[in-house]
Scaffold this motif. Structure first.
Motif, mmCIF file in Angstrom:
data_model
loop_
_atom_site.group_PDB
_atom_site.id
_atom_site.type_symbol
_atom_site.label_atom_id
_atom_site.label_comp_id
_atom_site.label_asym_id
_atom_site.label_seq_id
_atom_site.Cartn_x
_atom_site.Cartn_y
_atom_site.Cartn_z
ATOM 1 N N GLN A 168 0.794 -1.220 0.000
ATOM 2 C CA GLN A 168 0.000 0.000 0.000
ATOM 3 C C GLN A 168 0.834 1.280 0.000
ATOM 4 O O GLN A 168 0.283 2.378 0.033
ATOM 5 N N MET A 205 0.969 6.598 -1.550
ATOM 6 C CA MET A 205 0.174 5.823 -0.611
ATOM 7 C C MET A 205 -1.209 5.616 -1.227
ATOM 8 O O MET A 205 -1.958 6.570 -1.425
ATOM 9 N N GLY A 206 -1.489 4.371 -1.590
ATOM 10 C CA GLY A 206 -2.728 4.094 -2.299
ATOM 11 C C GLY A 206 -2.717 4.767 -3.647
ATOM 12 O O GLY A 206 -1.797 4.566 -4.452
ATOM 13 N N ASP A 207 -3.712 5.633 -3.899
ATOM 14 C CA ASP A 207 -3.781 6.357 -5.175
ATOM 15 C C ASP A 207 -3.185 7.756 -5.082
ATOM 16 O O ASP A 207 -3.182 8.492 -6.074
#
Length: 246
Positions: free
Chosen positions: A58, A92-94
């Motif tokens: 992630q 982080m993520g998108d």
């Protein structure tokens, strides 16, 4: 009939020779040799590049740091100047972000100053210089002592780095939780100068995460005293921690 007297003497000599060849350097030998070399220097200059890359399900992060260092050995005190630029990318993520940080750290032996700039915002601070915290590049004994408080260190076989014969020291954290993130670190010391010229850290799976290389090393060069005089940037308030209540 041939004399047998020479045979046992020759055998003993061969055994003694082999024993001398088998005895390898110990980590204590290397620590002493490194300290003897670096503690004799009057000044030291170098450029270093540090890269960090971490990839997790992630989160991912990559940064590159370029640093120019200058030090002068004054015995009980050390003058130092570090100019550092770090460029980082994080996801982080998108969500992705980029930052650039620049800093200048100066020590005149009595006080240590720091100026940092992140995304156009500058800050500065002043504190008392402390060689127990500000490790000196001329005191390898203190560096190894600190390392041994946190890591188990081991001497590995010599290697060659950029054509230079190097001692290789392995470090493994004494904290089991940290071992899950950083499995081990290898530090390479130039056998001629005692200077650390390369370092690599690996995660628990053995994948490289951090690499540093030291270049353009200058020993006992003449460095202008002006390099260790702090001048606050215009308009920037210097947080003075040497004054009580500030």
């Amino acid at each position: 009939m041939k004399s047998q007297v020479g045979k046992p003497l020759w055998s003993i000599a061969l055994v003694l020779f082999c024993v001398g060849q088998v005895r390898a350097e110990t980590i204590e030998d290397v620590k002493q040799k490194i300290h003897a070399k670096v503690s004799s220097y009057k000044s030291l200059e170098y450029k270093a590049i540090y890269t960090i890359e971490v990839n997790m399900p992630q989160m991912s992060m990559k940064s590159t740091t370029e640093q120019t260092a200058q030090y002068v050995n004054k015995g009980e005190k050390v003058l130092g100047r570090l100019e550092t630029t770090t460029k980082s990318e994080q996801k982080m993520g998108d969500q992705a972000s980029k930052t650039e940080t620049k800093s200048v750290d100066i020590s005149d032996g009595q006080f240590a100053y720091s100026v940092a700039e992140t995304d156009g915002t500058k800050s500065a601070s002043k504190r008392k210089a402390d060689l127990t915290k500000d490790l000196s590049p001329f005191n390898a004994q203190a560096l190894f002592k600190l390392m041994e408080e946190q890591f188990t260190i081991k001497l590995l076989p010599d290697e060659t780095v950029d054509g230079k014969a190097a001692w290789v020291v392995e470090m493994r954290s004494k904290n089991p939780a940290e071992l899950a993130v950083v499995g081990r670190t290898l530090s390479y010391y130039d056998k001629e100068t005692g200077i650390g010229i390369k370092s690599m850290s690996f995660d628990a799976s053995g994948k490289p995460t951090t690499t540093s290389m030291t270049k353009d090393i200058k020993i006992n060069s003449t460095i202008s005293p002006d390099r260790f005089i702090f001048k606050a940037p215009p308009g920037v308030n210097v947080v003075d921690t040497t004054v009580p209540g500030k």
